[in-house]
Design a protein around this motif. Structure first.
Motif, PDB file in Angstrom:
ATOM      1  N   ALA A 188      33.267  30.373  46.906  1.00  0.00           N
ATOM      2  CA  ALA A 188      32.315  31.092  47.399  1.00  0.00           C
ATOM      3  C   ALA A 188      32.680  32.656  47.344  1.00  0.00           C
ATOM      4  N   ALA A 189      33.990  33.015  47.148  1.00  0.00           N
ATOM      5  CA  ALA A 189      34.475  34.259  47.352  1.00  0.00           C
ATOM      6  C   ALA A 189      34.348  34.916  45.782  1.00  0.00           C
ATOM      7  N   ALA A 190      34.399  33.981  44.932  1.00  0.00           N
ATOM      8  CA  ALA A 190      34.449  34.138  43.306  1.00  0.00           C
ATOM      9  C   ALA A 190      33.066  34.607  43.143  1.00  0.00           C
ATOM     10  N   ALA A 191      31.939  33.776  43.787  1.00  0.00           N
ATOM     11  CA  ALA A 191      30.352  34.102  43.513  1.00  0.00           C
ATOM     12  C   ALA A 191      29.859  35.363  44.086  1.00  0.00           C
ATOM     13  N   SER A 192      30.540  35.800  45.272  1.00  0.00           N
ATOM     14  CA  SER A 192      29.915  36.694  45.938  1.00  0.00           C
ATOM     15  C   SER A 192      31.104  37.754  46.614  1.00  0.00           C
ATOM     16  N   PRO A 193      31.205  38.977  45.816  1.00  0.00           N
ATOM     17  CA  PRO A 193      32.334  39.718  46.265  1.00  0.00           C
ATOM     18  C   PRO A 193      32.240  40.407  47.687  1.00  0.00           C
ATOM     19  N   ALA A 194      33.432  40.618  48.476  1.00  0.00           N
ATOM     20  CA  ALA A 194      33.370  41.241  49.665  1.00  0.00           C
ATOM     21  C   ALA A 194      32.854  42.562  49.738  1.00  0.00           C
ATOM     22  N   GLU A 195      32.631  43.233  50.825  1.00  0.00           N
ATOM     23  CA  GLU A 195      32.160  44.615  50.996  1.00  0.00           C
ATOM     24  C   GLU A 195      33.132  45.712  50.318  1.00  0.00           C
ATOM     25  N   SER A 196      34.332  45.297  50.654  1.00  0.00           N
ATOM     26  CA  SER A 196      35.448  46.128  50.124  1.00  0.00           C
ATOM     27  C   SER A 196      36.740  45.434  49.820  1.00  0.00           C
ATOM     28  N   ALA A 197      37.696  45.850  49.062  1.00  0.00           N
ATOM     29  CA  ALA A 197      38.876  45.185  48.675  1.00  0.00           C
ATOM     30  C   ALA A 197      39.416  44.788  49.690  1.00  0.00           C
ATOM     31  N   PRO A 198      40.027  43.226  49.707  1.00  0.00           N
ATOM     32  CA  PRO A 198      40.660  42.568  50.771  1.00  0.00           C
ATOM     33  C   PRO A 198      41.983  43.506  50.798  1.00  0.00           C
ATOM     34  N   PRO A 199      42.269  43.450  52.209  1.00  0.00           N
ATOM     35  CA  PRO A 199      43.554  43.994  52.536  1.00  0.00           C
ATOM     36  C   PRO A 199      44.915  43.502  51.695  1.00  0.00           C
ATOM     37  N   LEU A 200      45.453  44.149  50.600  1.00  0.00           N
ATOM     38  CA  LEU A 200      46.602  43.717  49.839  1.00  0.00           C
ATOM     39  C   LEU A 200      47.291  44.696  49.763  1.00  0.00           C
ATOM     40  N   ARG A 201      48.595  44.864  50.360  1.00  0.00           N
ATOM     41  CA  ARG A 201      49.356  45.972  50.163  1.00  0.00           C
ATOM     42  C   ARG A 201      50.583  45.367  49.379  1.00  0.00           C
ATOM     43  N   LEU A 202      50.993  45.511  48.047  1.00  0.00           N
ATOM     44  CA  LEU A 202      52.090  44.864  47.505  1.00  0.00           C
ATOM     45  C   LEU A 202      53.317  46.065  47.604  1.00  0.00           C
ATOM     46  N   ASP A 203      54.385  45.812  47.725  1.00  0.00           N
ATOM     47  CA  ASP A 203      55.358  46.772  47.967  1.00  0.00           C
ATOM     48  C   ASP A 203      55.651  47.525  46.493  1.00  0.00           C
ATOM     49  N   ALA A 204      55.307  46.643  45.508  1.00  0.00           N
ATOM     50  CA  ALA A 204      55.615  47.224  44.002  1.00  0.00           C
ATOM     51  C   ALA A 204      54.936  46.572  43.024  1.00  0.00           C
ATOM     52  N   VAL A 205      54.515  47.339  41.951  1.00  0.00           N
ATOM     53  CA  VAL A 205      53.714  46.721  40.765  1.00  0.00           C
ATOM     54  C   VAL A 205      54.643  47.175  39.890  1.00  0.00           C
ATOM     55  N   LEU A 206      54.882  46.433  38.576  1.00  0.00           N
ATOM     56  CA  LEU A 206      55.466  46.972  37.351  1.00  0.00           C
ATOM     57  C   LEU A 206      54.557  46.495  36.334  1.00  0.00           C
ATOM     58  N   LEU A 207      54.126  47.692  35.803  1.00  0.00           N
ATOM     59  CA  LEU A 207      53.136  47.969  34.683  1.00  0.00           C
ATOM     60  C   LEU A 207      53.577  48.557  33.412  1.00  0.00           C
ATOM     61  N   GLY A 208      52.940  47.939  32.509  1.00  0.00           N
ATOM     62  CA  GLY A 208      53.169  48.485  31.140  1.00  0.00           C
ATOM     63  C   GLY A 208      51.868  49.268  30.928  1.00  0.00           C
ATOM     64  N   MET A 209      51.822  49.545  29.439  1.00  0.00           N
ATOM     65  CA  MET A 209      50.342  50.279  29.015  1.00  0.00           C
ATOM     66  C   MET A 209      50.366  49.898  27.626  1.00  0.00           C
ATOM     67  N   GLY A 210      49.117  49.718  27.030  1.00  0.00           N
ATOM     68  CA  GLY A 210      48.915  49.542  25.638  1.00  0.00           C
ATOM     69  C   GLY A 210      48.639  50.756  24.986  1.00  0.00           C
ATOM     70  N   PRO A 211      48.306  50.628  23.810  1.00  0.00           N
ATOM     71  CA  PRO A 211      48.079  51.865  22.820  1.00  0.00           C
ATOM     72  C   PRO A 211      46.687  52.373  22.940  1.00  0.00           C
ATOM     73  N   ASP A 212      45.869  51.813  24.020  1.00  0.00           N
ATOM     74  CA  ASP A 212      44.606  52.144  23.981  1.00  0.00           C
ATOM     75  C   ASP A 212      44.472  52.770  25.542  1.00  0.00           C
ATOM     76  N   GLY A 213      45.795  52.641  26.378  1.00  0.00           N
ATOM     77  CA  GLY A 213      45.788  53.061  27.724  1.00  0.00           C
ATOM     78  C   GLY A 213      45.469  51.988  28.852  1.00  0.00           C
ATOM     79  N   HIS A 214      45.308  51.062  28.360  1.00  0.00           N
ATOM     80  CA  HIS A 214      45.129  49.797  29.416  1.00  0.00           C
ATOM     81  C   HIS A 214      46.238  49.476  29.947  1.00  0.00           C
ATOM     82  N   THR A 215      45.970  48.781  31.312  1.00  0.00           N
ATOM     83  CA  THR A 215      46.991  48.523  32.141  1.00  0.00           C
ATOM     84  C   THR A 215      46.829  47.334  32.876  1.00  0.00           C
ATOM     85  N   ALA A 216      47.739  46.313  33.077  1.00  0.00           N
ATOM     86  CA  ALA A 216      47.297  45.209  33.674  1.00  0.00           C
ATOM     87  C   ALA A 216      46.120  44.589  32.754  1.00  0.00           C
TER      88      ALA A 216
END
Length: 147
Positions: A16-44
């Motif tokens: 049900a959550a997939a079909a209808s998004p919440a009003e705002s992003a769920p409270p998710l607070r990660l300590d760290a995210v390790l990211l890369g970047m593609g040649p087009d500037g995309h990340t994740a």
């Protein structure tokens, strides 16, 4: 489970959550995210000019039309990445130099998703010489202009 259901489950909801998004992003607070970047500037799996960049109702979502294979992906959203205490980019290679320059530009001609990442605590970039080449060129040009 479908990709949409898997993304909803990862975000803490069910189908049900997939079909209808919440009003705002769920409270998710990660300590760290390790990211890369593609040649087009995309990340994740956040690609330039893609609709998923505007997703604010979920911390995790799905992409079923990725411009880069595989077409179907699950990704953190920009608000979830920016809520992290630390975002750490590791970027290597000269093919990414123009995207690095765009990510650091105050007013880029075309903003890149990696340039939209600003973690709640700190954002660090680890670049090799080829990836940083256009930053060095801009720094040298500024030095010539302003001393």
């Amino acid at each position: 489970a479908t990709l949409r259901e898997a993304a909803a489950a990862a975000a803490g909801g069910g189908a049900a959550a997939a079909a209808s998004p919440a009003e705002s992003a769920p409270p998710l607070r990660l300590d760290a995210v390790l990211l890369g970047m593609g040649p087009d500037g995309h990340t994740a799996s956040l690609f330039p000019a893609h609709a998923v960049l505007c997703e604010t109702g979920r911390a995790v979502t799905y992409v079923d039309d990725s411009p880069k294979p595989p077409a179907c992906r699950v990704t953190l959203t920009l608000p979830a990445i920016n809520a992290a205490r630390l975002a750490l980019f590791v970027v290597t290679g000269g093919s990414k130099a123009s995207a690095v320059r765009a990510a650091f530009a105050a007013q880029p001609d075309e903003p890149v998703p990696a340039g939209l990442v600003l973690a709640a605590g700190r954002t660090h970039w680890c670049l090799d010489e080829p990836a940083a080449a256009q930053l060095r060129e801009a720094e040298a040009a500024a030095e010539r202009l302003y001393g």
